[in-house]
Design a protein around this motif. Structure first.
Motif, PDB file in Angstrom:
ATOM      1  N   GLY A 112       0.845  -1.192   0.000  1.00 27.96           N
ATOM      2  CA  GLY A 112       0.000   0.000   0.000  1.00 27.96           C
ATOM      3  C   GLY A 112       0.875   1.233   0.000  1.00 27.96           C
ATOM      4  N   GLU A 113       0.483   2.204   0.840  1.00 28.29           N
ATOM      5  CA  GLU A 113       1.260   3.422   0.933  1.00 28.29           C
ATOM      6  C   GLU A 113       2.613   3.167   1.586  1.00 28.29           C
ATOM      7  N   LYS A 114       2.615   2.304   2.596  1.00 26.16           N
ATOM      8  CA  LYS A 114       3.825   2.099   3.395  1.00 26.16           C
ATOM      9  C   LYS A 114       4.655   0.961   2.820  1.00 26.16           C
ATOM     10  N   ASP A 115       5.856   0.791   3.404  1.00 31.59           N
ATOM     11  CA  ASP A 115       6.758  -0.196   2.838  1.00 31.59           C
ATOM     12  C   ASP A 115       6.850  -1.485   3.650  1.00 31.59           C
ATOM     13  N   ASP A 116       5.965  -1.656   4.651  1.00 36.01           N
ATOM     14  CA  ASP A 116       6.106  -2.828   5.529  1.00 36.01           C
ATOM     15  C   ASP A 116       6.043  -4.140   4.752  1.00 36.01           C
ATOM     16  N   TRP A 117       4.990  -4.269   3.914  1.00 34.71           N
ATOM     17  CA  TRP A 117       4.850  -5.520   3.169  1.00 34.71           C
ATOM     18  C   TRP A 117       5.976  -5.718   2.188  1.00 34.71           C
TER      19      TRP A 117
END
Lengths: 112, 491
Positions: free
Chosen positions: B22-27
């Protein structure tokens, strides 16, 4: 023989452009010229005099056809060159935003 | 059949990241770490179990003259392990480093494309397929060099992209000439046809490939792009580029083509020796005068690539062993040094050695691991760099080339001098350094400590028992030269 030589000269024109031009856009165009020369060379190597297009049909012998493999290679390489050109143009635009010029001699913060 | 998975896993990860992140880079982080760890397990497994075997895989089961063949032998497994180790540590280092720049997933997607391209180059057995994989990885590299979005980074990336496309076009021309002479693109089949073709055409093919891949290896007459690109990129990417990209796209491909396909003609080995010794000496002279930490390291990459060229150019068993071993060692300590430079930049905000000071108290892990890496690159025992340089120098003397041995020793002395400068000004001077309050987290430290431990551990590979298992199968692939052709065609 002369066509191969002409094709190689086209290649050298591209290298000359990259080495001597100062405008970013002209450098990108020179890279394009080099790429065309390499592609043209591949097609020339596949070409045979008095031969036909490589599509199997009634009454066409395989031995009369031009080699189809380099044509497939050229398609791939044209796509790669499209990517290269797009990448270079994007970088040139960003460089223009930062430095306000397309002149390669004025874009030199990195040195040493 | 595990061979195609070396390409499938990173490519799949690259595209899955674009889909599910999504917006963030966690995945993106989780996916790429999983992908690289599975690559590491696969490559280590195949490296340990395969020894001298050669595996082939036919894509869509089209047999050799028609389809594309993937080949994995000891040399390929060795390089795959190297790629996996460096990319895993680089990813771990990236997590917090890249969050300082931006926090989106594009970085990880490009990173996985870089890995996919390099793995593809290593295991492919087809010339045009090799060209396509070279393009995939180098494209990702252009984008990653410019990732930070500063003016200098765009400038470096533009220079890199221009040089990269010139070299790719030269390689494409080489492929065209090869195809016209041999009517095939499979590497092994080309090797079968080569002895029967005109020696002038062989010279053309060899010359175009030396120029094309030499540009990518940053050997001395073609080096100009490297210091800019490698010093401007984000630190973990500098480590990837200097540590493995120039070796895979440049050195590995040259060695594969000239040893396994061309049967190591003396003319081209002499070219290797000459460009190797020039790179070695000029690279180190340019490095000594640098004050920018990463630029200094980038010039050292040119110089150390010279040692690898020299080892392979000697073409004796000992020379090849030295070349292979130095290739591994240089990847380890050069990546470590770039992580150190990245950590220093994170804490102090500068890379200028004159502005740094007493960093030993502030970032002890960084300064201690940089000490290990500096000693390793300068060739101080008992670190790995000493042994590989020693092997190359002994090999040069054994091959009756004392001049090259002398050049290698001189290069080594100047390397020591420039790294004493790094330690003296950068980490251990009296002056108090300015810090900006940012700290090095455990992930960065973990990446640095892992490589520092490996720098010491790989020096054990020189012990005869371990060497026979670990390095000798790799050397055999190159020493047996055209046996590769029979192994690939024989199935």
């Amino acid at each position: 023989m002369i066509v191969y030589l002409l094709c190689f000269i086209l290649f050298l024109v591209g290298i000359y452009g990259i080495l001597t031009k100062r405008d970013l856009v002209k450098i990108i165009l020179s890279i394009g010229i080099m790429g065309y020369a390499a592609n043209l060379m591949l097609i020339l190597f596949a070409y045979r005099n008095n031969s036909i297009y490589p599509i199997l049909s009634e009454g066409k012998a395989v031995s009369q056809m031009v080699d189809p493999l380099p044509q497939a290679l050229v398609l791939t390489s044209i796509v790669i060159e499209l990517g290269t050109t797009a990448m270079l143009v994007a970088l040139a635009l960003r460089l223009y935003e930062k430095y306000k010029t397309f002149d390669i001699t004025k874009i030199r913060r990195l040195k040493g | 059949m595990i061979i195609p998975y070396f390409i499938i896993i990173p490519l799949l990860a690259a595209f899955l990241i674009t889909l599910i992140a999504g917006e963030k880079d966690d995945w993106a982080i989780i996916l790429s770490i999983i992908a690289v760890i599975s690559l590491l397990i696969l490559s280590l497994f195949s490296y340990i179990t395969m020894h001298t075997e050669t595996l082939t895989y036919y894509m869509s089961s089209w047999k050799i003259p028609v389809g594309i063949v993937l080949v994995q032998d000891a040399l390929a497994s060795f390089m795959l392990v190297l790629v996996s180790i460096i990319s895993l540590t680089s990813l771990i280092f990236s997590i917090s480093y890249v969050r300082n720049l931006s926090s989106d997933w594009k970085y990880y997607s490009l990173f996985m494309l870089l890995v996919a391209g390099m793995n593809g180059v290593i295991i492919t057995g087809d010339l045009f397929n090799l060209f396509v994989f070279v393009e995939i990885s180098i494209f990702a590299a252009y984008a990653l060099v410019a990732y930070g979005g500063k003016a200098e980074e765009f400038e470096a990336s533009f220079k890199y992209a221009v040089m990269g496309s010139v070299s790719s076009t030269i390689v494409l021309l080489g492929i065209a000439v090869t195809y016209s002479a041999t009517s095939t693109l499979t590497l092994a089949k080309i090797g079968e046809q080569l002895p029967s073709i005109n020696s002038n055409i062989k010279l053309w093919i060899g010359g175009l490939f030396v120029a094309g891949f030499g540009l990518k290896a940053a050997a001395m007459p073609f080096h100009a792009w490297l210091p800019d690109a490698h010093s401007s990129a984000p630190a973990p990417i500098s480590a990837m580029l200097s540590g493995i990209l120039i070796k895979i796209l440049g050195m590995y491909v040259l060695v594969r083509i000239f040893f396994n396909i061309f049967d190591a003609p003396q003319f081209f080995l002499n070219i290797f020796l000459i460009i190797g010794s020039i790179s070695m000496i000029v690279g180190v002279f340019l490095a000594v005068g640098q004050w920018d930490f990463k630029r200094l390291l980038a010039y050292h990459s040119i110089s150390q690539m010279g040692y690898i060229f020299l080892g392979f150019g000697l073409s004796t068993t000992l020379g090849i062993l030295g070349g292979v071993f130095h290739l591994l060692n240089h990847a380890l300590f050069k990546s470590l040094l770039f992580y150190n430079a990245g950590a220093v930049e994170t804490v102090t905000g500068t890379r200028d050695l004159r502005k740094l000071g007493n960093l030993t108290k502030i970032i002890p892990t960084t300064s201690n691991t940089s000490m290990i890496a500096s000693l390793a690159i300068s060739g101080i025992p008992p670190f790995n760099g000493f042994f590989s340089k020693l092997i190359i120098i002994i090999a040069a003397i054994e091959a009756n080339q004392p001049v090259y041995a002398l050049i290698a020793v001189i290069g080594s002395i100047f390397t020591l001098a420039s790294f004493m400068k790094v330690q003296r000004y950068g980490f251990r001077s009296e002056k108090k350094a300015d810090v900006n309050g940012k700290s090095i987290d455990w992930k960065m430290n973990f990446a640095m400590i892992t490589l520092a431990v490996l720098c010491v551990a790989t020096s054990l590979m020189i012990i005869p028992g371990i060497r026979e298992i670990a390095l000798d199968p790799v050397v055999d692939v190159l020493k047996n030269k055209t046996l590769y052709i029979q192994l690939v065609m024989g199935k």
